[in-house]
Design a protein around this motif. Structure first.
Motif, PDB file in Angstrom:
ATOM      1  N   ARG A   1      11.675 -32.317  36.944  1.00  0.00           N
ATOM      2  CA  ARG A   1      12.976 -32.202  36.274  1.00  0.00           C
ATOM      3  C   ARG A   1      13.384 -30.735  36.255  1.00  0.00           C
ATOM      4  N   GLU A   2      14.637 -30.506  35.881  1.00  0.00           N
ATOM      5  CA  GLU A   2      15.128 -29.142  35.697  1.00  0.00           C
ATOM      6  C   GLU A   2      14.505 -28.533  34.439  1.00  0.00           C
ATOM      7  N   PRO A   3      14.411 -27.191  34.349  1.00  0.00           N
ATOM      8  CA  PRO A   3      14.002 -26.572  33.082  1.00  0.00           C
ATOM      9  C   PRO A   3      14.930 -27.020  31.960  1.00  0.00           C
ATOM     10  N   ILE A   4      14.374 -27.264  30.775  1.00  0.00           N
ATOM     11  CA  ILE A   4      15.211 -27.746  29.678  1.00  0.00           C
ATOM     12  C   ILE A   4      15.869 -26.610  28.911  1.00  0.00           C
ATOM     13  N   ALA A   5      15.422 -25.374  29.131  1.00  0.00           N
ATOM     14  CA  ALA A   5      15.989 -24.235  28.406  1.00  0.00           C
ATOM     15  C   ALA A   5      15.628 -22.946  29.139  1.00  0.00           C
ATOM     16  N   PRO A   6      16.439 -21.900  28.962  1.00  0.00           N
ATOM     17  CA  PRO A   6      16.152 -20.632  29.645  1.00  0.00           C
ATOM     18  C   PRO A   6      14.902 -19.929  29.132  1.00  0.00           C
ATOM     19  N   GLN A   7      14.374 -20.381  28.002  1.00  0.00           N
ATOM     20  CA  GLN A   7      13.147 -19.763  27.481  1.00  0.00           C
ATOM     21  C   GLN A   7      11.985 -19.855  28.468  1.00  0.00           C
ATOM     22  N   SER A   8      11.988 -20.874  29.324  1.00  0.00           N
ATOM     23  CA  SER A   8      10.876 -21.007  30.271  1.00  0.00           C
ATOM     24  C   SER A   8      10.934 -19.933  31.357  1.00  0.00           C
ATOM     25  N   LEU A   9      12.137 -19.586  31.825  1.00  0.00           N
ATOM     26  CA  LEU A   9      12.264 -18.485  32.789  1.00  0.00           C
ATOM     27  C   LEU A   9      11.873 -17.160  32.144  1.00  0.00           C
ATOM     28  N   GLU A  10      12.264 -16.973  30.893  1.00  0.00           N
ATOM     29  CA  GLU A  10      11.860 -15.770  30.159  1.00  0.00           C
ATOM     30  C   GLU A  10      10.342 -15.685  30.049  1.00  0.00           C
ATOM     31  N   ALA A  11       9.699 -16.820  29.766  1.00  0.00           N
ATOM     32  CA  ALA A  11       8.238 -16.857  29.649  1.00  0.00           C
ATOM     33  C   ALA A  11       7.571 -16.577  30.996  1.00  0.00           C
ATOM     34  N   PHE A  12       8.097 -17.171  32.044  1.00  0.00           N
ATOM     35  CA  PHE A  12       7.588 -16.947  33.402  1.00  0.00           C
ATOM     36  C   PHE A  12       7.622 -15.458  33.737  1.00  0.00           C
ATOM     37  N   THR A  13       8.755 -14.832  33.436  1.00  0.00           N
ATOM     38  CA  THR A  13       8.913 -13.397  33.677  1.00  0.00           C
ATOM     39  C   THR A  13       7.933 -12.584  32.832  1.00  0.00           C
ATOM     40  N   GLY A  14       7.856 -12.896  31.531  1.00  0.00           N
ATOM     41  CA  GLY A  14       6.975 -12.156  30.646  1.00  0.00           C
ATOM     42  C   GLY A  14       5.520 -12.244  31.059  1.00  0.00           C
ATOM     43  N   ALA A  15       5.096 -13.427  31.513  1.00  0.00           N
ATOM     44  CA  ALA A  15       3.713 -13.583  31.955  1.00  0.00           C
ATOM     45  C   ALA A  15       3.455 -12.753  33.211  1.00  0.00           C
ATOM     46  N   LYS A  16       4.409 -12.718  34.122  1.00  0.00           N
ATOM     47  CA  LYS A  16       4.236 -11.898  35.330  1.00  0.00           C
ATOM     48  C   LYS A  16       4.090 -10.417  34.971  1.00  0.00           C
ATOM     49  N   MET A  17       4.843  -9.983  33.974  1.00  0.00           N
ATOM     50  CA  MET A  17       4.714  -8.605  33.510  1.00  0.00           C
ATOM     51  C   MET A  17       3.299  -8.346  32.973  1.00  0.00           C
ATOM     52  N   LEU A  18       2.788  -9.280  32.188  1.00  0.00           N
ATOM     53  CA  LEU A  18       1.429  -9.131  31.648  1.00  0.00           C
ATOM     54  C   LEU A  18       0.411  -9.047  32.783  1.00  0.00           C
ATOM     55  N   PHE A  19       0.527  -9.922  33.754  1.00  0.00           N
ATOM     56  CA  PHE A  19      -0.435  -9.918  34.855  1.00  0.00           C
ATOM     57  C   PHE A  19      -0.390  -8.592  35.616  1.00  0.00           C
ATOM     58  N   ASP A  20       0.808  -8.056  35.804  1.00  0.00           N
ATOM     59  CA  ASP A  20       0.926  -6.755  36.469  1.00  0.00           C
ATOM     60  C   ASP A  20       0.178  -5.669  35.704  1.00  0.00           C
TER      61      ASP A  20
END
Length: 404
Positions: free
Chosen positions: A308-327
């Motif tokens: 399904r499509e993402p239900i809210a933009p918070q998931s893209l924000e979380a995806f981005t934030g996690a990538k920052m942490l991994f970096d």
């Protein structure tokens, strides 16, 4: 004798090799602190789906410095549970770092508990201003704070609404409504200060609990002041209730701005009632490729995993934030709090480095300075990004302002 000593050293190193290799293969365990039960559980889940997709992507590429990433969920629907689950995840699950959080009050308590064990707390969503003001050495916020949301809401009035109202800023009056926790209160306080500094009149400020079951008084108080613009900072339950009550009470301000929530699947049920409403929130995936490298790939991965499509933009924000942490973990070589903080303090990744258009550069209190909310507008029962201009898709224009 020398040959014998060399042989002993060689034998010792050979004996240690399996242990070293085993250590190198230990996963990096990240404790996710979010509400996974109660009225906000859907959004704790949605945030965590973003984290997990980022981990899937990193693990498919070999992990971080050869170590796979393991996400562990810690259910916290109030601050007390936040403290308890941090302690449990440290003692039972041996987590290396923490990430969250959909609710500011939970973030406050959980990050403080994590500090007692010298564990990093990587905040992607909680907005309350005081989270970074505490100066905790383990706390890093990579998403926007309350001040950023307040600032963009003032921009929405000045740049998007005022020109359509055909009146000077000095004649525009706004009503500020907010839920009464640290999240809503800190945004409302900043809004009042910024609107007044811009010469825009504040008709009033109203506060309510997100657990309220009747918000008629909140709407009537605002309606009686006849504001040009009604602005509301809320969670999902109270934002939907406020809008239903607004509709029932025939309250029709020329401009409506929702903060934090108002742009997710639940709001589609309002249909044309929302046509023209602005939402100040996390970046959506309908962004120009030049602005948000990887947003399209995120949506594709989300659909493939969840059908399904993402239900809210918070998931893209979380995806981005996690990538920052991994970096940052990769650059620091691990999650040692002091070394990690030294490395993070030097981060300097420009705007548009990450999938939602954010960059990464911390101030002295470890607040990311390159995380700026976007503005979307409800148009024909869907939201489209209308600000900043460089993020919008070709042909997008503002509609139905003032609202009819």
């Amino acid at each position: 004798m020398r040959q014998s000593l060399r042989s002993m050293v060689s034998a010792g190193l050979m004996a240690m090799a399996p242990f070293v290799a085993a250590q190198a293969q230990e996963p990096i365990r990240i404790g996710i602190i979010n509400p996974f039960s109660g009225p906000l559980a859907q959004y704790g889940d949605e945030v965590t789906r973003g984290y997990e997709l980022a981990a899937d992507d990193a693990n498919a590429k070999g992990g971080i410095n050869g170590r796979k990433i393991e996400m562990l969920r810690g259910d916290a629907s109030n601050p007390q549970q936040g403290i308890a689950v941090v302690e449990q995840m440290i003692s039972r699950d041996k987590v290396d770092a923490f990430m969250g959080t959909y609710v500011s009050a939970i973030s406050n308590a959980a990050s403080d508990a994590a500090l007692r064990y010298s564990k990093i707390y990587w905040e992607t969503h909680a907005l309350a201003a005081d989270l970074t003001e505490r100066g905790l050495p383990n706390f890093f916020r990579v998403g926007p704070n309350a001040g950023a949301f307040a600032d963009v809401s003032v921009t929405a009035v000045k740049m998007l609404l005022a020109p359509k109202f055909d009146k000077p800023l000095s004649q525009i009056r706004v009503w500020i409504e907010h839920e009464d926790s640290a999240y809503g209160t800190s945004i409302a306080q900043a809004q009042k200060r910024l609107f007044e500094a811009a010469g825009i009149g504040v008709a009033g400020v109203g506060a309510h609990s997100f657990k309220s079951i009747d918000l008629t008084d909140s709407i009537l108080r605002a309606k009686n002041t006849n504001p040009d613009v009604w602005i509301s900072t809320a969670y999902i339950p109270d934002q939907t209730l406020l809008l239903r009550t607004m509709r029932d009470q025939a309250f029709k301000p020329g401009g409506v701005i929702l903060l934090g929530t108002g742009d997710s699947a639940e709001f589609k049920d309002f249909g044309d009632f929302l046509n023209g409403v602005l939402v100040v929130g996390y970046p959506h995936s309908d962004l120009a490729d030049s602005f948000a490298p990887g947003a399209g790939a995120f949506v594709a991965a989300y659909k493939a995993k969840h059908n399904r499509e993402p239900i809210a933009p918070q998931s893209l924000e979380a995806f981005t934030g996690a990538k920052m942490l991994f970096d940052m973990i990769a650059e620091a070589g691990g999650t040692d709090m002091e070394k990690f903080r030294t490395i993070a303090a030097k981060a300097n990744k420009p705007i548009r480095s990450y999938p939602n258009g954010f960059g990464l550069k911390f101030d002295g209190k470890m607040q990311n300075q390159l995380a700026i909310p976007n503005i979307t507008q409800w148009q024909s029962t869907k939201t489209v990004t209308v600000y900043p201009q460089e993020a919008t898709l070709p042909g997008v224009v503002l509609i139905n302002v003032p609202r009819k």
